[in-house]
Motif scaffolding. Structure first.
Motif, PDB file in Angstrom:
ATOM      1  N   SER A 264      32.088 -10.313  -3.168  1.00  0.00           N
ATOM      2  CA  SER A 264      32.375  -8.973  -2.632  1.00  0.00           C
ATOM      3  C   SER A 264      31.342  -7.987  -3.441  1.00  0.00           C
ATOM      4  O   SER A 264      30.979  -8.123  -4.452  1.00  0.00           O
ATOM      5  N   VAL A 265      31.137  -6.835  -2.714  1.00  0.00           N
ATOM      6  CA  VAL A 265      30.621  -5.800  -3.479  1.00  0.00           C
ATOM      7  C   VAL A 265      31.407  -4.426  -3.765  1.00  0.00           C
ATOM      8  O   VAL A 265      32.292  -4.113  -2.733  1.00  0.00           O
ATOM      9  N   HIS A 266      31.532  -4.012  -4.956  1.00  0.00           N
ATOM     10  CA  HIS A 266      32.332  -2.982  -5.196  1.00  0.00           C
ATOM     11  C   HIS A 266      31.777  -1.619  -5.475  1.00  0.00           C
ATOM     12  O   HIS A 266      30.453  -1.749  -6.000  1.00  0.00           O
ATOM     13  N   ARG A 267      32.087  -0.482  -5.092  1.00  0.00           N
ATOM     14  CA  ARG A 267      31.430   0.768  -5.506  1.00  0.00           C
ATOM     15  C   ARG A 267      31.582   1.180  -7.173  1.00  0.00           C
ATOM     16  O   ARG A 267      32.136   0.481  -7.721  1.00  0.00           O
TER      17      ARG A 267
ATOM     18  N   THR B 167      28.303  -3.237  -7.635  1.00  0.00           N
ATOM     19  CA  THR B 167      28.694  -4.259  -8.410  1.00  0.00           C
ATOM     20  C   THR B 167      29.255  -5.564  -7.649  1.00  0.00           C
ATOM     21  O   THR B 167      30.039  -5.273  -6.787  1.00  0.00           O
ATOM     22  N   VAL B 168      28.541  -6.609  -8.043  1.00  0.00           N
ATOM     23  CA  VAL B 168      28.817  -7.968  -7.558  1.00  0.00           C
ATOM     24  C   VAL B 168      30.216  -8.401  -7.963  1.00  0.00           C
ATOM     25  O   VAL B 168      30.198  -8.554  -9.169  1.00  0.00           O
ATOM     26  N   MET B 169      31.200  -8.697  -7.191  1.00  0.00           N
ATOM     27  CA  MET B 169      32.446  -9.142  -7.819  1.00  0.00           C
ATOM     28  C   MET B 169      32.504 -10.865  -7.252  1.00  0.00           C
ATOM     29  O   MET B 169      32.178 -11.054  -6.108  1.00  0.00           O
ATOM     30  N   VAL B 170      33.069 -11.532  -7.996  1.00  0.00           N
ATOM     31  CA  VAL B 170      33.378 -13.034  -7.637  1.00  0.00           C
ATOM     32  C   VAL B 170      34.840 -13.258  -7.787  1.00  0.00           C
ATOM     33  O   VAL B 170      35.523 -12.648  -8.821  1.00  0.00           O
ATOM     34  N   THR B 171      35.568 -14.103  -7.051  1.00  0.00           N
ATOM     35  CA  THR B 171      36.846 -14.445  -7.108  1.00  0.00           C
ATOM     36  C   THR B 171      36.963 -15.728  -7.962  1.00  0.00           C
ATOM     37  O   THR B 171      36.141 -16.737  -7.603  1.00  0.00           O
ATOM     38  N   VAL B 172      37.714 -15.677  -9.132  1.00  0.00           N
ATOM     39  CA  VAL B 172      37.786 -16.855  -9.995  1.00  0.00           C
ATOM     40  C   VAL B 172      39.413 -17.223 -10.079  1.00  0.00           C
ATOM     41  O   VAL B 172      40.279 -16.500  -9.634  1.00  0.00           O
ATOM     42  N   THR B 173      39.712 -18.708 -10.437  1.00  0.00           N
ATOM     43  CA  THR B 173      40.803 -18.893 -10.660  1.00  0.00           C
ATOM     44  C   THR B 173      41.522 -18.816 -11.987  1.00  0.00           C
ATOM     45  O   THR B 173      40.517 -18.925 -13.049  1.00  0.00           O
ATOM     46  N   ARG B 174      42.920 -18.892 -12.279  1.00  0.00           N
ATOM     47  CA  ARG B 174      43.538 -19.006 -13.529  1.00  0.00           C
ATOM     48  C   ARG B 174      42.968 -20.327 -13.925  1.00  0.00           C
ATOM     49  O   ARG B 174      42.586 -20.632 -15.357  1.00  0.00           O
ATOM     50  N   ASP B 175      42.673 -21.212 -13.418  1.00  0.00           N
ATOM     51  CA  ASP B 175      42.625 -22.621 -14.000  1.00  0.00           C
ATOM     52  C   ASP B 175      40.985 -22.654 -14.404  1.00  0.00           C
ATOM     53  O   ASP B 175      40.766 -23.119 -15.714  1.00  0.00           O
ATOM     54  N   GLN B 176      40.380 -22.042 -13.808  1.00  0.00           N
ATOM     55  CA  GLN B 176      38.921 -21.685 -14.243  1.00  0.00           C
ATOM     56  C   GLN B 176      38.544 -20.964 -15.554  1.00  0.00           C
ATOM     57  O   GLN B 176      38.045 -21.436 -16.481  1.00  0.00           O
ATOM     58  N   LEU B 177      39.556 -20.053 -15.691  1.00  0.00           N
ATOM     59  CA  LEU B 177      39.553 -19.144 -16.625  1.00  0.00           C
ATOM     60  C   LEU B 177      40.013 -19.794 -18.009  1.00  0.00           C
ATOM     61  O   LEU B 177      39.563 -19.828 -19.162  1.00  0.00           O
ATOM     62  N   THR B 178      41.364 -20.369 -17.905  1.00  0.00           N
ATOM     63  CA  THR B 178      41.819 -21.292 -18.948  1.00  0.00           C
ATOM     64  C   THR B 178      40.977 -22.367 -19.504  1.00  0.00           C
ATOM     65  O   THR B 178      40.874 -22.522 -20.672  1.00  0.00           O
ATOM     66  N   GLY B 179      40.172 -22.914 -18.410  1.00  0.00           N
ATOM     67  CA  GLY B 179      39.296 -24.014 -18.691  1.00  0.00           C
ATOM     68  C   GLY B 179      38.280 -23.626 -19.625  1.00  0.00           C
ATOM     69  O   GLY B 179      37.688 -24.310 -20.695  1.00  0.00           O
TER      70      GLY B 179
END
Length: 255
Positions: free
Chosen positions: A118-121, A186-198
């Motif tokens: 997504s794109v944020h202002r 700004t381009v935003m991307v959705t990430v998961t908790r598992d990706q972050l902890t990994g």
């Protein structure tokens, strides 16, 4: 009685005392070794400086990821800037920051994310296609021409009109980046908790390896410093011996 008859060239004047010629050579050799050791010590210190800076970068990145984990919603997901989703290793680059050196991230592997962008202002709120229309209508024709040349498959103002109030969401990162550039977002991307902890665990493993390198580096540095002290002590002993020799010669001249 002359000095030559008392000491003689290359002779000794007593047990444990070296001649001036031999003493001068030994002293110069010691100074040269100290100079070489100083150069090596300086290099080791710079290596340790870089290593500590890299370790700091890893710790800061791990702390950043932990904050993102804490921000995950009930579905275990969170939106983060695309630049923060890059996986990689931190390294010290002596050419960074105009040659003064600095820590840089070397990209490795795929970026984190579910593939939803997504794109944020600038204020952090989510942008809509109306923001693209506003940008399109307010910039110079030259810039519009540049967009048409660089982003031909993404330029569709008529579609933007029909979706004016819809949020900008896509599974195409190139499209998201193009739209963000057009409207200054700004381009935003959705990430998961598992990706972050990994990723956090991967970084911790790399940090553990750096800690071992730091310990080995400190041992090597301590050995160099110890050798330097030994050489300086040798030089001091040579100077003391020369002084004793000179004083002995002077005493003999007074006889």
């Amino acid at each position: 009685m002359t000095i030559g008859s008392v000491g003689g060239t290359g002779s000794t004047t007593g047990i444990g005392q070296v001649s001036h010629d031999v003493g001068d050579i030994a002293f110069l050799v010691a100074l040269l070794e100290v100079e070489m050791l100083d150069t090596e010590i300086s290099g080791r210190l710079n290596e340790m400086k870089g290593l500590n800076a890299v370790r700091k970068a890893y710790n800061e990145r791990i702390a950043e990821l932990q904050r993102l984990v804490d921000q995950c919603a009930e579905d275990g997901q969170v939106e983060i800037p695309l630049s923060s989703a890059q996986r990689g290793s931190y390294v010290w680059d002596p050419e960074a920051n105009g040659g003064t050196g600095g820590v840089v991230l070397r990209a490795e592997g795929d970026m984190m994310g579910t593939g939803e962008y997504s794109v944020h202002r600038a204020d952090g709120s989510q942008a809509c296609f109306g923001d693209l229309l506003d940008a399109f209508n307010t910039v110079s024709p030259i810039l519009v021409g540049d967009w048409l040349e660089r982003f031909p498959r993404f330029m569709d103002p008529m579609d933007w009109v029909s979706h004016r109030d819809d949020p900008i969401e896509t599974r195409d990162p190139a499209k998201a980046q193009a739209y963000a550039e057009m409207m200054g977002g700004t381009v935003m991307v959705t990430v998961t908790r598992d990706q972050l902890t990994g990723e956090m665990q991967t970084l911790r493993d790399k940090l553990d390896g750096l800690s071992s390198d730091a310990e080995i580096g400190m041992l090597g540095l301590n050995r160099l410093l110890s050798r330097r002290n030994q050489v300086l002590q040798l030089a001091s002993n040579v100077m003391s011996s020369q002084h004793q020799t000179t004083m002995g010669i002077i005493a003999n001249l007074k006889v």
